[in-house]
Design an enzyme around this catalytic site. Structure first.
Site, mmCIF file in Angstrom:
data_model
loop_
_atom_site.group_PDB
_atom_site.id
_atom_site.type_symbol
_atom_site.label_atom_id
_atom_site.label_comp_id
_atom_site.label_asym_id
_atom_site.label_seq_id
_atom_site.Cartn_x
_atom_site.Cartn_y
_atom_site.Cartn_z
ATOM 1 C CE LYS A 13 -2.256 -0.934 3.852
ATOM 2 N NZ LYS A 13 -1.543 -2.151 4.267
ATOM 3 N NE ARG A 88 -4.092 -1.419 10.081
ATOM 4 C CZ ARG A 88 -3.042 -0.830 9.522
ATOM 5 N NH1 ARG A 88 -3.128 0.407 9.069
ATOM 6 N NH2 ARG A 88 -1.912 -1.468 9.420
ATOM 7 N NE ARG A 126 6.827 -2.869 5.816
ATOM 8 C CZ ARG A 126 5.514 -2.662 5.943
ATOM 9 N NH1 ARG A 126 4.767 -2.477 4.876
ATOM 10 N NH2 ARG A 126 4.970 -2.690 7.133
ATOM 11 N NE ARG A 159 6.342 -0.281 10.447
ATOM 12 C CZ ARG A 159 5.157 -0.358 9.844
ATOM 13 N NH1 ARG A 159 4.997 0.122 8.622
ATOM 14 N NH2 ARG A 159 4.124 -0.913 10.452
ATOM 15 N NE ARG A 170 2.256 -4.682 11.577
ATOM 16 C CZ ARG A 170 3.078 -4.369 10.575
ATOM 17 N NH1 ARG A 170 4.302 -4.874 10.562
ATOM 18 N NH2 ARG A 170 2.694 -3.561 9.631
HETATM 19 P P1 AMP Z 1 1.004 0.455 9.280
HETATM 20 O O1 AMP Z 1 2.127 1.408 9.152
HETATM 21 O O2 AMP Z 1 -0.189 0.823 8.451
HETATM 22 O O3 AMP Z 1 1.419 -0.980 9.076
HETATM 23 O O4 AMP Z 1 0.503 0.552 10.800
HETATM 24 C C1 AMP Z 1 1.360 0.254 11.874
HETATM 25 C C2 AMP Z 1 0.565 0.143 13.151
HETATM 26 O O5 AMP Z 1 -0.090 1.384 13.426
HETATM 27 C C3 AMP Z 1 -0.562 -0.898 13.144
HETATM 28 O O6 AMP Z 1 -0.101 -2.204 13.420
HETATM 29 C C4 AMP Z 1 -1.459 -0.362 14.246
HETATM 30 O O7 AMP Z 1 -0.935 -0.642 15.534
HETATM 31 C C5 AMP Z 1 -1.361 1.169 14.027
HETATM 32 N N1 AMP Z 1 -2.403 1.613 13.086
HETATM 33 C C6 AMP Z 1 -2.215 2.135 11.840
HETATM 34 N N2 AMP Z 1 -3.386 2.425 11.271
HETATM 35 C C7 AMP Z 1 -4.354 2.089 12.154
HETATM 36 C C8 AMP Z 1 -5.773 2.123 12.129
HETATM 37 N N3 AMP Z 1 -6.459 2.578 11.070
HETATM 38 N N4 AMP Z 1 -6.436 1.697 13.241
HETATM 39 C C9 AMP Z 1 -5.768 1.261 14.316
HETATM 40 N N5 AMP Z 1 -4.431 1.172 14.395
HETATM 41 C C10 AMP Z 1 -3.722 1.572 13.323
#
Ligand code: AMP
Length: 212
Positions: A13, A88, A126, A159, A170
């Site tokens: 994404k 999400r 990544r 990360r 996740r």
């Molecule tokens: P990402 O960078 O999109 O993989 O997000 C990393 C982490 O941020 C996720 O595993 C969640 O802990 C938190 N996070 C990101 N977006 C959301 C969302 N829309 N709702 C809840 N937690 C989120």
């Protein structure tokens, strides 16, 4: 255009988001990036988000919805936007629908679908930039100079939540809480599914074909 990018962690994404936003001439936000910016700046929100992110679980809806709605309400987003990683949960999707109901609703939900085994392989390699959050992959899209972001010269790092211990959680959270959104948007009639297993370029071309 008001567009959402939906897909499991590692689907690509973030990699596709910049190209889509440029093509559509809209601003973009990734909820994960907004949380990581808050963590880098050591804000109260950042500390709260980190306690969830480190465990690979979702930040609670009330906090996340407020963060994103504040961004969506910004003047720059009035003519359209791209959201990556939000919504999400069904609760977040409902909140976004309500906020968009007097603005013509969402135009498109792009669901990038990638099989589980491939996601694990991608997440393990990544890396992202600490400053501008540009994503890289050690094999498919490495930075030109090791450890240095092509875009801004920032530090490229892995990360904490991309480490093997957290990745499984996740993915589990994605299938339990986020995958139901695919059906939700399919019923709403604005879902387009993209096969995300192909190369970065081919996935980008498939998205561009949908956008055109
Ligand atoms: P990402 O960078 O999109 O993989 O997000 C990393 C982490 O941020 C996720 O595993 C969640 O802990 C938190 N996070 C990101 N977006 C959301 C969302 N829309 N709702 C809840 N937690 C989120």
């Amino acid at each position: 255009m008001k567009v959402i990018l939906l897909g499991p962690p590692g689907a690509g994404k973030g990699t596709q988001a910049a190209r889509i936003a440029e093509k559509l001439q809209v601003t973009k936000a990734a909820s994960g990036d907004l949380f990581r910016n808050n963590i880098n700046n050591n804000t109260e929100l950042g500390q709260l988000a980190k306690s969830y992110m480190d465990r690979g679980v979702l930040v609670p809806d009330d906090v996340t919805i407020k963060l994103i709605m504040d961004w969506v309400d910004g003047a720059e987003q009035a003519s359209g936007f791209l959201l990556d990683g939000f919504p999400r949960t069904l609760g977040q999707a409902g909140a976004l629908d309500r906020a968009m109901s007097d603005k013509g609703g969402l135009d498109l939900v792009l669901y990038i679908n990638v099989p589980n085994a491939e996601l694990i392989r991608r997440l393990a390699g990544r890396f992202i930039c600490r400053d501008c959050q540009t994503p890289y992959h050690e094999s498919f899209s490495p930075p030109k100079a090791a450890g240095v972001c092509d875009n801004c010269g920032g530090d490229v790092y892995q990360r904490d939540d991309d480490k093997a211990e957290v990745v499984g959680k996740r993915l589990e959270v994605f299938f339990a809480e986020t995958e139901p959104l695919v059906e939700y948007y399919r019923k709403a009639g604005n879902l387009k599914e993209i096969n995300g297993e192909a190369s970065i370029k081919d996935v980008g071309d498939a998205i561009e074909a949908v956008l055109s």
